[in-house]
Design an enzyme around this catalytic site. Structure first.
Site, PDB file in Angstrom:
ATOM      1  N   ARG A  91      23.866 -75.652  27.127  1.00 27.36           N
ATOM      2  CA  ARG A  91      22.904 -74.637  26.694  1.00 27.36           C
ATOM      3  C   ARG A  91      21.758 -75.372  26.018  1.00 27.36           C
ATOM      4  O   ARG A  91      21.955 -76.066  25.015  1.00 27.36           O
ATOM      5  CB  ARG A  91      23.543 -73.650  25.714  1.00 27.36           C
ATOM      6  CG  ARG A  91      22.566 -72.585  25.182  1.00 27.36           C
ATOM      7  CD  ARG A  91      23.253 -71.693  24.168  1.00 27.36           C
ATOM      8  NE  ARG A  91      22.298 -70.797  23.529  1.00 27.36           N
ATOM      9  CZ  ARG A  91      21.997 -69.576  23.959  1.00 27.36           C
ATOM     10  NH1 ARG A  91      22.589 -69.098  25.039  1.00 27.36           N
ATOM     11  NH2 ARG A  91      21.121 -68.829  23.313  1.00 27.36           N
ATOM     12  N   HIS A 145      19.553 -67.888  33.058  1.00 28.78           N
ATOM     13  CA  HIS A 145      20.659 -67.554  32.158  1.00 28.78           C
ATOM     14  C   HIS A 145      21.739 -66.824  32.972  1.00 28.78           C
ATOM     15  O   HIS A 145      21.988 -65.631  32.784  1.00 28.78           O
ATOM     16  CB  HIS A 145      20.132 -66.663  31.032  1.00 28.78           C
ATOM     17  CG  HIS A 145      21.027 -66.575  29.838  1.00 28.78           C
ATOM     18  ND1 HIS A 145      22.240 -67.217  29.765  1.00 28.78           N
ATOM     19  CD2 HIS A 145      20.884 -65.899  28.660  1.00 28.78           C
ATOM     20  CE1 HIS A 145      22.802 -66.952  28.596  1.00 28.78           C
ATOM     21  NE2 HIS A 145      22.006 -66.155  27.910  1.00 28.78           N
ATOM     22  N   GLN A 183      24.784 -64.683  31.479  1.00 26.89           N
ATOM     23  CA  GLN A 183      24.353 -63.406  30.913  1.00 26.89           C
ATOM     24  C   GLN A 183      24.254 -62.342  31.999  1.00 26.89           C
ATOM     25  O   GLN A 183      24.580 -61.173  31.794  1.00 26.89           O
ATOM     26  CB  GLN A 183      23.004 -63.571  30.215  1.00 26.89           C
ATOM     27  CG  GLN A 183      22.448 -62.285  29.606  1.00 26.89           C
ATOM     28  CD  GLN A 183      23.263 -61.786  28.441  1.00 26.89           C
ATOM     29  OE1 GLN A 183      23.563 -62.540  27.515  1.00 26.89           O
ATOM     30  NE2 GLN A 183      23.636 -60.508  28.465  1.00 26.89           N
ATOM     31  N   ASP A 188      14.114 -57.906  25.990  1.00 24.45           N
ATOM     32  CA  ASP A 188      14.527 -59.130  25.312  1.00 24.45           C
ATOM     33  C   ASP A 188      13.527 -59.384  24.188  1.00 24.45           C
ATOM     34  O   ASP A 188      12.430 -58.810  24.170  1.00 24.45           O
ATOM     35  CB  ASP A 188      14.543 -60.289  26.317  1.00 24.45           C
ATOM     36  CG  ASP A 188      15.203 -61.549  25.787  1.00 24.45           C
ATOM     37  OD1 ASP A 188      15.778 -61.499  24.672  1.00 24.45           O
ATOM     38  OD2 ASP A 188      15.145 -62.582  26.463  1.00 24.45           O
ATOM     39  N   CYS A 202      20.146 -58.564  25.922  1.00 25.90           N
ATOM     40  CA  CYS A 202      21.007 -59.751  25.875  1.00 25.90           C
ATOM     41  C   CYS A 202      21.329 -60.195  24.452  1.00 25.90           C
ATOM     42  O   CYS A 202      22.245 -61.005  24.257  1.00 25.90           O
ATOM     43  CB  CYS A 202      20.376 -60.884  26.662  1.00 25.90           C
ATOM     44  SG  CYS A 202      18.694 -61.294  26.142  1.00 25.90           S
ATOM     45  N   ARG A 255      30.352 -60.914  27.986  1.00 28.15           N
ATOM     46  CA  ARG A 255      30.049 -62.345  28.116  1.00 28.15           C
ATOM     47  C   ARG A 255      31.345 -63.144  28.181  1.00 28.15           C
ATOM     48  O   ARG A 255      31.490 -64.080  28.975  1.00 28.15           O
ATOM     49  CB  ARG A 255      29.216 -62.851  26.927  1.00 28.15           C
ATOM     50  CG  ARG A 255      27.801 -62.327  26.813  1.00 28.15           C
ATOM     51  CD  ARG A 255      26.901 -62.774  27.948  1.00 28.15           C
ATOM     52  NE  ARG A 255      26.882 -64.214  28.142  1.00 28.15           N
ATOM     53  CZ  ARG A 255      26.229 -65.089  27.378  1.00 28.15           C
ATOM     54  NH1 ARG A 255      25.523 -64.675  26.333  1.00 28.15           N
ATOM     55  NH2 ARG A 255      26.252 -66.370  27.641  1.00 28.15           N
TER      56      ARG A 255
END
Length: 330
Positions: free
Chosen positions: A108, A135, A138, A231, A272, A317
């Site tokens: 990450r 991502h 996600q 987001d 997210c 997740r």
């Protein structure tokens, strides 16, 4: 013949077929059932994984750690201060060393090229926990949440409001194209995804029945939407000086009750996380003091409302990451 992705890396959903993505979603749902029923599923006992974090995270780290341990694996966490990757040791050398000690690597951080090089040189599956471009873990959580709500998601419309060129928006466009969903990027014209990625997704969409729409009209974006997604306006690692211009550009694309009312009555809201939906964070209070904003990308009434599903996504997740690790390591 069944789907088999053993030994593969998970870097972007562009690399995966619709059948493979749906396989991972079905596997995620099964792991969620097992977890909630308290059924042991430590199917990967004896394996070891390492988590490389150049960017901090609550959900990604916890999801990988809990998922790894549920599967029976040993989990090692390394942040940017705990590794010499790219500092005293080249990325290629680090990857080769880690590949001899671990069965899988999560990364990450920032550049997509880093996660690609880890996969190239390590010789073991590498999983993208977030880069500047994509991502993918996600996305599985987002789509699993939508499937739990609607069942069949083909033909559903998902609209992303805000900075539609960021990693989450890029990945949403890809997954919608792959799964036959109608994707709409709704934001300022200068904040649209790169033309090359749009063209790739439109080519994919031709084979799945999906559509890709780019618009600066909130009304067009919200109309007939099944999922409204947003987001934060300034991502981790970006310059704080960006807040003022981003607020000016993106405030018209805030998801509020008026925008939700333009969508289908059955629509849900996804995010997210983290979110600046109130003043109960350092940044939230700072933005209130500077610009008088009680909330930024989404208002508190939507975030806490009956249509909100962001905490379902957060839990998912863990289940989807577990599916990715199991499927590539089994």
């Amino acid at each position: 013949m069944g789907v088999n992705i053993r030994g593969r890396s998970f870097l972007t959903l562009l690399d995966y077929t619709p059948e493979e993505i749906n396989y991972l979603l079905d596997l995620s749902a099964e792991f969620k059932r097992l977890k909630r029923a308290g059924v042991d599923h430590s199917y990967l006992k004896g394996k070891q994984i390492v988590l490389l974090f150049e960017k901090t995270s609550t959900r990604t780290r916890c999801a990988f750690e809990v998922a790894g341990r549920d599967l029976g694996m040993g989990v090692t966490f390394l942040d940017s201060k705990s590794s010499q990757m790219g500092n005293k040791e080249s990325l290629a050398d680090t990857a080769k060393v880690l590949g001899r000690m671990f069965d899988g690597i999560e990364y990450r951080g920032y550049k997509q090229s880093v996660v690609e090089d880890l996969a190239k040189y390590s010789g073991v599956p590498v999983w993208n926990g977030l880069t500047d471009d994509f991502h993918p873990t996600q996305m599985l959580a987002d789509i699993l949440t939508a499937k739990e709500e609607f069942g069949d998601i083909r033909g559903r419309k998902l609209t992303f409001f805000g900075d539609a060129r960021n990693n989450v928006a890029n990945s949403l466009m890809v997954v919608c194209a792959k799964l036959g969903m109608h994707y709409c990027a709704c934001g300022p014209k200068e904040n649209m995804p790169k033309a090359e990625l749009v063209e790739k997704c439109r080519e994919i969409a031709k084979t799945t029945g999906a559509t890709i729409t780019l618009t600066d009209s909130v009304e067009e974006g919200a109309k007939d939407a099944d999922i409204l997604y947003t987001d934060i306006w300034v991502s981790m690692g970006e310059d704080k000086a960006l807040w003022e211009p981003r607020i000016k550009a993106l405030k018209p694309y805030q998801v509020n009750k008026e925008v939700m009312a333009m969508a289908k009555p059955t629509a849900i809201f996804e995010h997210c996380l983290p979110s600046f939906h109130d003043r109960n964070t350092t940044i939230g209070e700072e933005m209130y003091e500077k610009y008088g904003l009680e909330a930024m990308e989404v208002t508190d009434d939507v975030f806490l409302g009956t249509q909100a599903r962001e905490f379902d996504e957060a839990e998912n997740r863990m289940h989807t990451i577990k599916a990715v690790m199991y499927a590539t390591l089994k």
